[in-house]
Enzyme design. Structure first.
Site, PDB file in Angstrom:
ATOM      1  N   LYS A  22       0.767  -1.404  -0.062  1.00 45.81           N
ATOM      2  CA  LYS A  22      -0.079  -0.052   0.054  1.00 45.81           C
ATOM      3  C   LYS A  22       0.812   1.234  -0.023  1.00 45.81           C
ATOM      4  CE  LYS A  22      -1.468   2.249   3.583  1.00 45.81           C
ATOM      5  NZ  LYS A  22      -2.148   2.857   4.605  1.00 45.81           N
ATOM      6  N   ASN A  23       1.909   1.381   0.762  1.00 45.91           N
ATOM      7  CA  ASN A  23       2.680   2.435   0.894  1.00 45.91           C
ATOM      8  C   ASN A  23       3.652   2.653  -0.097  1.00 45.91           C
ATOM      9  OD1 ASN A  23       1.815   2.878   3.425  1.00 45.91           O
ATOM     10  ND2 ASN A  23       3.386   2.036   4.799  1.00 45.91           N
ATOM     11  N   ARG A 102      -4.233  10.772   4.553  1.00 44.90           N
ATOM     12  CA  ARG A 102      -2.970  11.612   4.633  1.00 44.90           C
ATOM     13  C   ARG A 102      -2.186  11.469   3.474  1.00 44.90           C
ATOM     14  NH1 ARG A 102      -0.406  14.428   8.508  1.00 44.90           N
ATOM     15  NH2 ARG A 102       1.836  14.901   8.075  1.00 44.90           N
ATOM     16  N   CYS A 126      -4.391   8.599   9.949  1.00 44.15           N
ATOM     17  CA  CYS A 126      -4.612   7.924  11.349  1.00 44.15           C
ATOM     18  C   CYS A 126      -4.079   8.874  12.702  1.00 44.15           C
ATOM     19  CB  CYS A 126      -3.820   6.860  11.582  1.00 44.15           C
ATOM     20  SG  CYS A 126      -4.365   5.285  10.662  1.00 44.15           S
ATOM     21  N   ARG A 131       2.677  14.641  13.150  1.00 45.25           N
ATOM     22  CA  ARG A 131       3.077  14.495  11.710  1.00 45.25           C
ATOM     23  C   ARG A 131       2.720  15.812  10.886  1.00 45.25           C
ATOM     24  NH1 ARG A 131       1.019   8.735   9.104  1.00 45.25           N
ATOM     25  NH2 ARG A 131      -0.930   9.689  10.086  1.00 45.25           N
ATOM     26  N   LYS A 171      14.937  15.895   9.454  1.00 40.87           N
ATOM     27  CA  LYS A 171      14.536  14.559   9.890  1.00 40.87           C
ATOM     28  C   LYS A 171      13.935  13.741   8.686  1.00 40.87           C
ATOM     29  CE  LYS A 171      11.306  12.726  13.311  1.00 40.87           C
ATOM     30  NZ  LYS A 171      10.302  12.776  14.519  1.00 40.87           N
ATOM     31  N   SER A 173      11.750  11.942   6.551  1.00 37.43           N
ATOM     32  CA  SER A 173      10.563  11.760   6.336  1.00 37.43           C
ATOM     33  C   SER A 173       9.868  11.024   4.932  1.00 37.43           C
ATOM     34  CB  SER A 173       9.754  13.328   6.367  1.00 37.43           C
ATOM     35  OG  SER A 173       8.367  13.177   5.888  1.00 37.43           O
ATOM     36  N   VAL A 174       9.390  10.018   5.019  1.00 40.89           N
ATOM     37  CA  VAL A 174       8.785   9.366   3.871  1.00 40.89           C
ATOM     38  C   VAL A 174       8.069  10.163   2.740  1.00 40.89           C
ATOM     39  CG1 VAL A 174       7.722   7.229   2.942  1.00 40.89           C
ATOM     40  CG2 VAL A 174       9.239   7.037   4.804  1.00 40.89           C
ATOM     41  N   ASP A 316       5.496   0.685  11.592  1.00 38.18           N
ATOM     42  CA  ASP A 316       4.145  -0.088  11.301  1.00 38.18           C
ATOM     43  C   ASP A 316       4.102  -1.532  11.703  1.00 38.18           C
ATOM     44  OD1 ASP A 316       3.329   2.341  10.120  1.00 38.18           O
ATOM     45  OD2 ASP A 316       3.621   1.735   8.066  1.00 38.18           O
ATOM     46  N   ARG A 408      -8.285  -0.299   5.279  1.00 36.00           N
ATOM     47  CA  ARG A 408      -7.477   0.670   4.677  1.00 36.00           C
ATOM     48  C   ARG A 408      -5.770  -0.081   4.406  1.00 36.00           C
ATOM     49  NH1 ARG A 408      -5.404   4.739   8.099  1.00 36.00           N
ATOM     50  NH2 ARG A 408      -4.608   5.222   6.101  1.00 36.00           N
TER      51      ARG A 408
END
Length: 429
Positions: A22-23, A102, A126, A131, A171, A173-174, A316, A408
């Site tokens: 999914k990601n 998001r 979520c 974030r 930092k 951050s994906v 996760d 989800r």
């Protein structure tokens, strides 16, 4: 509202097909905005978030189609999605759509790069931490975007197009890496992203963008160098297997005992997580078909983990590992370093008999021989599945409510588990 009902105590044996990540699928779908040609994505999971993002992209003018069923096709394997942004008709991503997921905020990068303007609602998703989107905004401003925030929307423009820039993320951050990477592909000049996220899903996006004609070096490292091009073209790309789903099912086998082939899973995408699971006494072997996960003898051994950006243990999988440790023969410590509010599942696991003490961002888990079924409630996507795998090993019946969180991120979880001997079903209210 649907619920999941589980009667625990059964070993898991058989094969589970691992879905596309999914990601990875979500940013890949958003990348379709960068070209007027068709982007075809294979192995796309059938998930609520995918359907939601399809609706958001359609609102921008993206045409989409899904390949129909094929003879002999396994319904638990991924779908093929065709996305064509021939003409972007709307550069607004409205609150009522973005607030539900998001990742949809990431459209701001491709819209700015191709259309030189975007109006995107601040994101939802979520409730596992604040974030903030500061890193996104700072990166786009460094590339020449003018940005204002007005009534919950980010208004971004760059009349002459984006320009290459040297960006150092304060930092990892994906999301910010995804967004800046996509934006940089059509920017004028060279963009350097330092302290970039190294997650496999970022690399999967980068490889797809290269296939579309982007010029990217340093893929898989924390320094990405992107030379902007005038346009990107269509491409056909297969989404990588979901490492979070893989780790979740591996821990389910570790919880219940048995032996399951996780078909299509790849060890190199999640070595830290697999190493942690092996420490619990679970055998995991890479085969030509995927990962064979087996636990046949002895109890579950305790292990300590700390969540970190890739290649560290993924946040996760933290909730699932906590559920596993709840049945270990000893004490384990789980440290959450990514999000400040990701222990909401603790109270629900306690309803099943888990013994967990919290001290800030550290959870100390005292293993117990037996969990007991109870009514529990999902609080976020990964917490929901931790309750499911705990229920598989609990004595008696467990009912998990608010499973829309589960939908989800996990494709037909109850079907995959029941094929391997789990007594699990979905109850429609």
């Amino acid at each position: 509202m649907d619920k999941i009902r589980i009667v625990g105590g059964n070993e898991l044996n058989g094969t589970i097909s691992i879905s596309g990540a999914k990601n990875a699928a979500l940013p890949l779908m958003i990348a379709s905005l960068l070209t007027d040609e068709t982007l075809t994505l294979e192995n796309v999971p059938r998930l609520r978030d995918v359907a939601q993002l399809t609706q958001i992209l359609s609102n921008h003018g993206v045409d989409y189609s899904v390949d129909g069923k094929r003879a002999g096709e396994d319904p638990l394997k991924g779908q093929t999605l065709h996305l064509t942004a021939g003409r972007i008709v709307d550069t607004t991503a409205p609150y009522e759509l973005v607030s539900k997921m998001r990742a949809s905020f990431w459209v701001i990068g491709p819209l700015l790069a191709r259309m030189h303007q975007a109006r995107v609602s601040l994101p939802g998703g979520c409730a596992i931490g604040t974030r903030p989107v500061d890193f996104f905004i700072d990166a786009l401003e460094a590339m020449g975007a003018d940005i204002e925030i007005d009534k919950g929307y980010i208004l971004a423009s760059c009349s002459g197009g984006l320009k290459g820039a040297h960006i150092v993320f304060p930092k990892v951050s994906v999301g910010a890496t995804h967004t800046a990477l996509m934006a940089a592909t059509l920017a004028q000049g060279t963009t350097i992203l330092e302290n970039a996220a190294r997650e496999p899903e970022v690399s999967d996006l980068a490889h797809c963008l290269v296939g579309m004609g982007a010029k990217i070096s340093g893929i898989g490292t924390d320094k990405l160098v992107i030379e902007g091009v005038d346009r990107l073209h269509g491409y056909r790309h297969s989404v990588i297997p979901d490492r979070i789903e893989t780790g979740t099912y591996a821990m389910a086998v570790a919880m219940t005992g048995g032996s399951v082939l996780l078909e299509g899973a790849r060890e190199e995408l999640m070595e830290s997580a697999l190493d942690a699971i092996r420490k619990t006494g679970t055998q995991i072997t890479q085969t030509n078909e995927g990962l064979q996960v087996t636990r046949t003898n002895g109890g579950i051994q305790p292990a300590d983990i700390s969540t970190e950006p890739f290649p560290g243990f993924p946040t996760d999988l933290q909730a699932q590992f906590m559920a596993l440790m709840a049945r270990s023969k000893g004490t384990s410590r789980i440290t959450e370093n990514i999000f400040e509010n990701r222990f909401m599942h603790v109270q629900e696991l306690a309803r099943l008999g888990a013994r967990i003490q919290l001290d800030g961002q550290v959870a100390t888990v005292e293993g117990t021989d037996q969990l007991h079924g109870a009514q529990v409630m999902a609080t976020d996507l990964r917490a929901s599945v931790s309750l499911v795998i705990a229920g598989l090993a609990a004595e008696g019946e467990t009912t998990v409510s608010r499973v829309y969180h589960l939908d989800r991120g996990f494709e037909r979880l109850e079907d995959k588990l029941s094929r391997c001997g789990a007594q699990i079903e979905r109850i429609s209210a």
